[in-house]
Design a protein around this motif. Sequence first.
Motif, mmCIF file in Angstrom:
data_model
loop_
_atom_site.group_PDB
_atom_site.id
_atom_site.type_symbol
_atom_site.label_atom_id
_atom_site.label_comp_id
_atom_site.label_asym_id
_atom_site.label_seq_id
_atom_site.Cartn_x
_atom_site.Cartn_y
_atom_site.Cartn_z
ATOM 1 N N LEU A 124 0.826 -1.201 0.000
ATOM 2 C CA LEU A 124 0.000 0.000 0.000
ATOM 3 C C LEU A 124 0.862 1.253 0.000
ATOM 4 O O LEU A 124 0.538 2.252 -0.681
ATOM 5 C CB LEU A 124 -0.933 -0.003 1.218
ATOM 6 C CG LEU A 124 -2.005 1.099 1.260
ATOM 7 C CD1 LEU A 124 -2.839 1.073 -0.012
ATOM 8 C CD2 LEU A 124 -2.897 0.913 2.485
ATOM 9 N N GLU A 125 1.970 1.238 0.744
ATOM 10 C CA GLU A 125 2.877 2.390 0.750
ATOM 11 C C GLU A 125 3.493 2.599 -0.626
ATOM 12 O O GLU A 125 3.657 3.733 -1.081
ATOM 13 C CB GLU A 125 3.969 2.194 1.800
ATOM 14 C CG GLU A 125 3.465 2.346 3.229
ATOM 15 C CD GLU A 125 4.582 2.251 4.245
ATOM 16 O OE1 GLU A 125 5.614 1.629 3.926
ATOM 17 O OE2 GLU A 125 4.422 2.800 5.348
ATOM 18 N N GLN A 126 3.841 1.495 -1.302
ATOM 19 C CA GLN A 126 4.399 1.598 -2.639
ATOM 20 C C GLN A 126 3.386 2.196 -3.609
ATOM 21 O O GLN A 126 3.714 3.064 -4.422
ATOM 22 C CB GLN A 126 4.834 0.219 -3.135
ATOM 23 C CG GLN A 126 5.399 0.199 -4.559
ATOM 24 C CD GLN A 126 6.724 0.904 -4.660
ATOM 25 O OE1 GLN A 126 7.687 0.503 -4.028
ATOM 26 N NE2 GLN A 126 6.778 1.977 -5.440
ATOM 27 N N THR A 127 2.141 1.750 -3.500
ATOM 28 C CA THR A 127 1.084 2.288 -4.364
ATOM 29 C C THR A 127 0.892 3.773 -4.108
ATOM 30 O O THR A 127 0.760 4.579 -5.045
ATOM 31 C CB THR A 127 -0.239 1.535 -4.112
ATOM 32 O OG1 THR A 127 -0.052 0.146 -4.397
ATOM 33 C CG2 THR A 127 -1.343 2.096 -4.995
ATOM 34 N N SER A 128 0.871 4.155 -2.830
ATOM 35 C CA SER A 128 0.710 5.569 -2.483
ATOM 36 C C SER A 128 1.866 6.402 -3.020
ATOM 37 O O SER A 128 1.668 7.507 -3.535
ATOM 38 C CB SER A 128 0.625 5.731 -0.957
ATOM 39 O OG SER A 128 -0.476 5.022 -0.443
ATOM 40 N N ALA A 129 3.089 5.851 -2.905
ATOM 41 C CA ALA A 129 4.257 6.573 -3.402
ATOM 42 C C ALA A 129 4.213 6.704 -4.916
ATOM 43 O O ALA A 129 4.576 7.739 -5.471
ATOM 44 C CB ALA A 129 5.537 5.848 -2.971
ATOM 45 N N ASP A 130 3.764 5.647 -5.613
ATOM 46 C CA ASP A 130 3.669 5.698 -7.076
ATOM 47 C C ASP A 130 2.684 6.764 -7.526
ATOM 48 O O ASP A 130 2.921 7.492 -8.490
ATOM 49 C CB ASP A 130 3.237 4.336 -7.616
ATOM 50 C CG ASP A 130 4.324 3.281 -7.459
ATOM 51 O OD1 ASP A 130 5.477 3.667 -7.216
ATOM 52 O OD2 ASP A 130 4.003 2.083 -7.562
ATOM 53 N N ILE A 131 1.562 6.854 -6.811
ATOM 54 C CA ILE A 131 0.559 7.873 -7.146
ATOM 55 C C ILE A 131 1.129 9.263 -6.936
ATOM 56 O O ILE A 131 0.960 10.171 -7.750
ATOM 57 C CB ILE A 131 -0.708 7.677 -6.286
ATOM 58 C CG1 ILE A 131 -1.398 6.363 -6.663
ATOM 59 C CG2 ILE A 131 -1.655 8.858 -6.447
ATOM 60 C CD1 ILE A 131 -2.547 5.990 -5.746
ATOM 61 N N LYS A 132 1.874 9.426 -5.808
ATOM 62 C CA LYS A 132 2.423 10.743 -5.486
ATOM 63 C C LYS A 132 3.501 11.150 -6.482
ATOM 64 O O LYS A 132 3.517 12.265 -6.983
ATOM 65 C CB LYS A 132 3.002 10.718 -4.074
ATOM 66 C CG LYS A 132 3.500 12.073 -3.577
ATOM 67 C CD LYS A 132 4.071 11.964 -2.169
ATOM 68 C CE LYS A 132 2.998 11.583 -1.190
ATOM 69 N NZ LYS A 132 3.517 11.567 0.210
ATOM 70 N N THR A 133 4.427 10.213 -6.798
ATOM 71 C CA THR A 133 5.533 10.573 -7.685
ATOM 72 C C THR A 133 5.072 10.743 -9.130
ATOM 73 O O THR A 133 5.664 11.501 -9.884
ATOM 74 C CB THR A 133 6.637 9.502 -7.643
ATOM 75 O OG1 THR A 133 6.080 8.219 -7.933
ATOM 76 C CG2 THR A 133 7.278 9.460 -6.270
ATOM 77 N N SER A 134 4.010 10.052 -9.512
ATOM 78 C CA SER A 134 3.528 10.195 -10.892
ATOM 79 C C SER A 134 2.928 11.565 -11.143
ATOM 80 O O SER A 134 2.836 12.018 -12.275
ATOM 81 C CB SER A 134 2.480 9.116 -11.187
ATOM 82 O OG SER A 134 1.320 9.312 -10.397
ATOM 83 N N SER A 135 2.520 12.248 -10.060
ATOM 84 C CA SER A 135 1.934 13.580 -10.213
ATOM 85 C C SER A 135 2.978 14.677 -10.087
ATOM 86 O O SER A 135 2.672 15.856 -10.239
ATOM 87 C CB SER A 135 0.855 13.797 -9.138
ATOM 88 O OG SER A 135 1.426 13.761 -7.844
ATOM 89 N N LEU A 136 4.244 14.294 -9.811
ATOM 90 C CA LEU A 136 5.314 15.270 -9.658
ATOM 91 C C LEU A 136 6.158 15.321 -10.922
ATOM 92 O O LEU A 136 6.204 14.364 -11.691
ATOM 93 C CB LEU A 136 6.215 14.880 -8.471
ATOM 94 C CG LEU A 136 5.557 14.893 -7.095
ATOM 95 C CD1 LEU A 136 6.542 14.349 -6.063
ATOM 96 C CD2 LEU A 136 5.104 16.298 -6.711
ATOM 97 N N PRO A 137 6.875 16.438 -11.140
ATOM 98 C CA PRO A 137 7.792 16.492 -12.275
ATOM 99 C C PRO A 137 8.871 15.423 -12.126
ATOM 100 O O PRO A 137 9.284 15.093 -11.023
ATOM 101 C CB PRO A 137 8.407 17.909 -12.157
ATOM 102 C CG PRO A 137 7.454 18.680 -11.305
ATOM 103 C CD PRO A 137 6.833 17.694 -10.376
#
Length: 289
Positions: free
Chosen positions: A76-89
């Motif tokens: 779940l932490e990995q999924t959350s991180a993927d969502i967060k980093t995909s929205s960043l430059p």
Amino acid sequence: MIDFEWYRSFVFIYKHNSVSEAAKSRFMTQPAMSQHLASLEAEVGELLFVRTARKMIPTERGKLLYTEVAPLVEALEQTSADIKTSSLPSMKWIKIGSAPEFYQEKILPLLPKFGTCSISHFGTAEELLDNLDEDKVDLIITSKKFLKSGVEYLKLCEEEFAIVAPGHWVVPEANSLKAQEHWLAKQTWIAYGPELPMIRRLWREHFKKRPMLSTPYVVPNLHMILNLVELGAGLSVIPTYLLKPAKEGQVQVVYADLAVQNELFLAFKTKHKHIPEIQQIMKVIREHI
């Protein structure tokens, strides 16, 4: 109803064997972390840890729960991180810190494989950790693990340090530690620093005492130390990865049984562990070293 944050706190306590260290890693207060654990134990109906003066020891129920929930929490932490980093430059520049000699021999040839731009920083283990803590670097290779909140370590490899002497020296055979120490103590030594790093480590590990040596040269660069050894200036302790075939005859390893092993680690901020560029660089380094 069990709160997901209770599970996260439980996993951190399990990994750190400590409520206080787990709280630091999660940027929480210790009382809040303790409350999470107490709430989870109340729901489970059993103690998950045995509290001792020095650490938290998981019970059998705690061990079983960890094997069940840890993969889910990490996923779940990995999924959350993927969502967060995909929205960043995209992070195109990664700042890498290392001892200069290890970087030159081991990391430099890998730069084209990283697939991203990089900025290199060099220093001692203490300096590199300070830079990591201040976000001046994103990833470091270090020989020391310091207890620092929000910093994680992954073992990279072991390096071997051996005593080297000029190639033309005649080194007597020594069939005992006492004989080896007797001859070595009479020689001139070249040190990396005034505190005799690695020389002191080798002496303590094998001879069980502090070294009492003549060290007229202190040179904080392993390549330069190796050059001095080649010139006949004295002995030193050098990582064996520097002893390339081209050096054969110019230097020699003496008393190879006195070599010592040194662990190296990759260190990074927990908050940066899921950044794709950092993950890629660590993957390349671990595959080739």
